[in-house]
Design a protein around this motif. Structure first.
Motif, PDB file in Angstrom:
ATOM      1  N   ARG A 104       0.859  -1.185   0.000  1.00 55.12           N
ATOM      2  CA  ARG A 104       0.000   0.000   0.000  1.00 55.12           C
ATOM      3  C   ARG A 104       0.899   1.240   0.000  1.00 55.12           C
ATOM      4  O   ARG A 104       1.595   1.522   0.979  1.00 55.12           O
ATOM      5  CB  ARG A 104      -0.932  -0.005   1.214  1.00 55.12           C
ATOM      6  CG  ARG A 104      -1.994  -1.097   1.159  1.00 55.12           C
ATOM      7  CD  ARG A 104      -2.754  -1.208   2.486  1.00 55.12           C
ATOM      8  NE  ARG A 104      -3.233   0.092   2.954  1.00 55.12           N
ATOM      9  CZ  ARG A 104      -4.337   0.700   2.515  1.00 55.12           C
ATOM     10  NH1 ARG A 104      -5.081   0.114   1.586  1.00 55.12           N
ATOM     11  NH2 ARG A 104      -4.692   1.875   3.002  1.00 55.12           N
ATOM     12  N   LEU A 127       1.567   5.414  -0.804  1.00 59.82           N
ATOM     13  CA  LEU A 127       1.070   6.781  -0.997  1.00 59.82           C
ATOM     14  C   LEU A 127       2.142   7.560  -1.753  1.00 59.82           C
ATOM     15  O   LEU A 127       3.306   7.560  -1.351  1.00 59.82           O
ATOM     16  CB  LEU A 127       0.765   7.447   0.348  1.00 59.82           C
ATOM     17  CG  LEU A 127       0.099   8.830   0.285  1.00 59.82           C
ATOM     18  CD1 LEU A 127      -0.806   9.038   1.498  1.00 59.82           C
ATOM     19  CD2 LEU A 127       1.129   9.963   0.229  1.00 59.82           C
ATOM     20  N   VAL A 158      -2.635   4.211  -2.735  1.00 58.96           N
ATOM     21  CA  VAL A 158      -3.767   4.643  -1.920  1.00 58.96           C
ATOM     22  C   VAL A 158      -4.119   6.108  -2.154  1.00 58.96           C
ATOM     23  O   VAL A 158      -5.247   6.528  -1.916  1.00 58.96           O
ATOM     24  CB  VAL A 158      -3.502   4.396  -0.419  1.00 58.96           C
ATOM     25  CG1 VAL A 158      -3.271   2.904  -0.165  1.00 58.96           C
ATOM     26  CG2 VAL A 158      -2.321   5.212   0.088  1.00 58.96           C
ATOM     27  N   ASP A 159      -3.149   6.900  -2.625  1.00 60.57           N
ATOM     28  CA  ASP A 159      -3.419   8.295  -2.985  1.00 60.57           C
ATOM     29  C   ASP A 159      -2.212   8.843  -3.739  1.00 60.57           C
ATOM     30  O   ASP A 159      -1.099   8.292  -3.634  1.00 60.57           O
ATOM     31  CB  ASP A 159      -3.686   9.155  -1.748  1.00 60.57           C
ATOM     32  CG  ASP A 159      -4.532  10.393  -2.075  1.00 60.57           C
ATOM     33  OD1 ASP A 159      -4.727  10.679  -3.281  1.00 60.57           O
ATOM     34  OD2 ASP A 159      -4.999  11.061  -1.131  1.00 60.57           O
ATOM     35  N   GLU A 160      -2.442   9.898  -4.503  1.00 62.39           N
ATOM     36  CA  GLU A 160      -1.383  10.557  -5.279  1.00 62.39           C
ATOM     37  C   GLU A 160      -1.576  12.059  -5.116  1.00 62.39           C
ATOM     38  O   GLU A 160      -2.579  12.617  -5.579  1.00 62.39           O
ATOM     39  CB  GLU A 160      -1.464  10.147  -6.747  1.00 62.39           C
ATOM     40  CG  GLU A 160      -0.315  10.640  -7.613  1.00 62.39           C
ATOM     41  CD  GLU A 160      -0.308   9.988  -8.998  1.00 62.39           C
ATOM     42  OE1 GLU A 160       0.417  10.490  -9.871  1.00 62.39           O
ATOM     43  OE2 GLU A 160      -1.032   8.987  -9.192  1.00 62.39           O
ATOM     44  N   GLN A 208      -3.993  12.488   4.843  1.00 59.06           N
ATOM     45  CA  GLN A 208      -4.229  11.272   4.067  1.00 59.06           C
ATOM     46  C   GLN A 208      -3.378  10.112   4.580  1.00 59.06           C
ATOM     47  O   GLN A 208      -3.792   8.951   4.496  1.00 59.06           O
ATOM     48  CB  GLN A 208      -3.939  11.527   2.591  1.00 59.06           C
ATOM     49  CG  GLN A 208      -4.957  12.433   1.902  1.00 59.06           C
ATOM     50  CD  GLN A 208      -6.349  11.829   1.907  1.00 59.06           C
ATOM     51  OE1 GLN A 208      -7.104  11.988   2.878  1.00 59.06           O
ATOM     52  NE2 GLN A 208      -6.686  11.118   0.846  1.00 59.06           N
ATOM     53  N   THR A 209      -2.212  10.410   5.103  1.00 56.92           N
ATOM     54  CA  THR A 209      -1.390   9.347   5.685  1.00 56.92           C
ATOM     55  C   THR A 209      -2.090   8.746   6.898  1.00 56.92           C
ATOM     56  O   THR A 209      -2.119   7.520   7.075  1.00 56.92           O
ATOM     57  CB  THR A 209      -0.010   9.895   6.090  1.00 56.92           C
ATOM     58  OG1 THR A 209       0.647  10.421   4.928  1.00 56.92           O
ATOM     59  CG2 THR A 209       0.860   8.798   6.697  1.00 56.92           C
ATOM     60  N   LYS A 220      -5.387   6.884   5.256  1.00 54.61           N
ATOM     61  CA  LYS A 220      -5.175   5.756   4.347  1.00 54.61           C
ATOM     62  C   LYS A 220      -4.251   4.679   4.923  1.00 54.61           C
ATOM     63  O   LYS A 220      -4.262   3.548   4.472  1.00 54.61           O
ATOM     64  CB  LYS A 220      -4.581   6.265   3.035  1.00 54.61           C
ATOM     65  CG  LYS A 220      -5.410   7.326   2.321  1.00 54.61           C
ATOM     66  CD  LYS A 220      -6.681   6.751   1.732  1.00 54.61           C
ATOM     67  CE  LYS A 220      -7.403   7.811   0.889  1.00 54.61           C
ATOM     68  NZ  LYS A 220      -8.625   7.265   0.249  1.00 54.61           N
ATOM     69  N   PRO A 248      -0.845   4.016   4.670  1.00 54.89           N
ATOM     70  CA  PRO A 248      -0.002   3.303   3.708  1.00 54.89           C
ATOM     71  C   PRO A 248       1.117   2.547   4.411  1.00 54.89           C
ATOM     72  O   PRO A 248       1.435   2.820   5.583  1.00 54.89           O
ATOM     73  CB  PRO A 248       0.560   4.433   2.835  1.00 54.89           C
ATOM     74  CG  PRO A 248       0.610   5.602   3.773  1.00 54.89           C
ATOM     75  CD  PRO A 248      -0.612   5.474   4.641  1.00 54.89           C
ATOM     76  N   ILE A 306       5.541   5.757   2.055  1.00 56.68           N
ATOM     77  CA  ILE A 306       5.306   6.959   1.262  1.00 56.68           C
ATOM     78  C   ILE A 306       6.439   7.074   0.257  1.00 56.68           C
ATOM     79  O   ILE A 306       7.612   6.997   0.627  1.00 56.68           O
ATOM     80  CB  ILE A 306       5.268   8.215   2.154  1.00 56.68           C
ATOM     81  CG1 ILE A 306       4.121   8.119   3.168  1.00 56.68           C
ATOM     82  CG2 ILE A 306       5.134   9.481   1.309  1.00 56.68           C
ATOM     83  CD1 ILE A 306       4.176   9.189   4.252  1.00 56.68           C
TER      84      ILE A 306
END
Length: 353
Positions: free
Chosen positions: A140, A142, A170-172, A190-191, A194, A196, A199
């Motif tokens: 996972r 990020l 999980v996100d960009e 977001q960390t 989500k 991850p 990162i």
């Protein structure tokens, strides 16, 4: 040429967002020229570098490239850091039928007969780094990057590799190149949300320092969820508060802690010339050995005409501080050594894992 000297141009910023990394590259360029000249120059003539400071301004990079090529009548330009700078300088180099030597890691997917790429491209470090992260931390991921071409392209490569391995982005998230501390609030939010496993950062320059500080101040643990980054080098680590970068990961072709005779000699010479605290980055190492490559090609060609230099560079090998490197004659990229490093901010170095 001025008198009997061979003249080259150097475009590295000494002020602005990525100045710390570019100063290291400028220093390495100067060191290489001084070493060559101290050994008698090339065919008895010294290499005379003409340095200009674009101040991290894309417009100034273009303007100063034109000055070097058209007004100073210089045919070989060494420099650029961000891909956005290279992309405005290279057309000017091509129009004036000169040469550009580019010593910075970049996204790849480019070829010019007028450019030699001595920094690593995505296939030389993205695969290596992604495999290490997936095997050691989890699937996972990020992604966070600065808002320009390199982070978008590099994250596309990382995203493909993660998905092929059954992982998930999980996100960009993208922040301005000239980021402010508040730009990283979303990253932290977001960390937390989500969660991850790791990162992956392509944030550059002063923004990288802000990201790591925000991460540390939020209470995250690098041993459990590190930041992995190509764009965080010894130069950025040196700008951080003690303990901020501790335990985070990077991928590069050179670290100043590399324990080989040639690496130790280069690092010792660099620090003797520019001070014991001067960071020695992979970009600096590339800036250094590309001048030596050029000097060898110049000696073989007997002239500094770009086409004559290019004819000699095809397939040329040199013992660089990182190890033996070679110019691929088909695409002008350099065959390099890919390594994973872990930052030690107390010592302000990155050590090979």
């Amino acid at each position: 040429m001025t008198g009997r000297n061979w003249r080259i141009g150097a475009l590295f910023s000494r002020s602005g967002v990525t100045a710390a990394a570019e100063v290291a590259q400028a220093n390495a360029t100067l060191l290489a020229c001084e070493e060559i000249n101290a050994a008698g120059g090339v065919l008895g003539r010294e290499i005379d570098p003409v340095f200009y400071d674009p101040g991290c301004s894309i417009e100034r990079y273009q303007e100063l490239a034109v000055r070097l090529l058209a007004e100073d009548r210089i045919q070989a330009v060494f420099g650029c850091y961000m891909s956005s700078a290279r992309k405005v300088v290279l057309p000017e180099v091509e129009a004036h039928r000169g040469l550009l030597f580019y010593p910075t890691f970049y996204e790849g997917f480019e070829y010019s007969s007028r450019c030699y790429y001595t920094g690593s491209s995505s296939n030389q470090n993205a695969v290596h780094l992604a495999r290490y992260l997936l095997e050691n931390y989890g699937k996972r991921i990020l992604l966070v990057g600065s808002n320009y071409v390199f982070p978008y392209e590099y994250n596309r490569v990382i995203g493909d590799l993660v998905k092929r391995a059954g992982g998930r982005i999980v996100d960009e998230i993208y922040v301005p190149v000239a980021a402010a501390p508040g730009d990283f609030e979303r990253v932290i939010r977001q960390t937390r949300q989500k969660k991850p496993d790791v990162i992956v950062s392509t944030v550059v320059g002063t923004g990288a320092v802000m990201l790591y500080e925000a991460y540390h101040d939020a209470g995250f643990d690098a041993a459990l969820m590190p930041i992995a980054s190509l764009t965080t080098t010894e130069a950025e680590v040196a700008e951080m508060r003690p303990e901020i970068a501790e335990g985070h990961l990077t991928s590069a072709s050179f670290f100043e802690t590399l324990d080989t005779p040639e690496a130790r000699r280069f690092v010792a010479a660099f620090k003797q010339r520019f001070g014991p605290a001067a960071p020695v980055t992979a970009g600096a190492e590339a800036a250094y050995f590309q001048v030596h490559l050029y000097a060898r090609a110049l000696a073989a060609a007997g002239q500094d005409a770009p086409d004559a230099i290019s004819a000699q560079l095809a397939g040329m090998e040199i013992e660089a501080p990182q190890g033996r490197v070679r110019i691929d004659p088909g695409n002008h990229h350099t065959e390099l050594w890919s390594r994973i490093g872990r930052a030690s901010c107390r010592e302000r170095v990155c050590s090979v894992v």
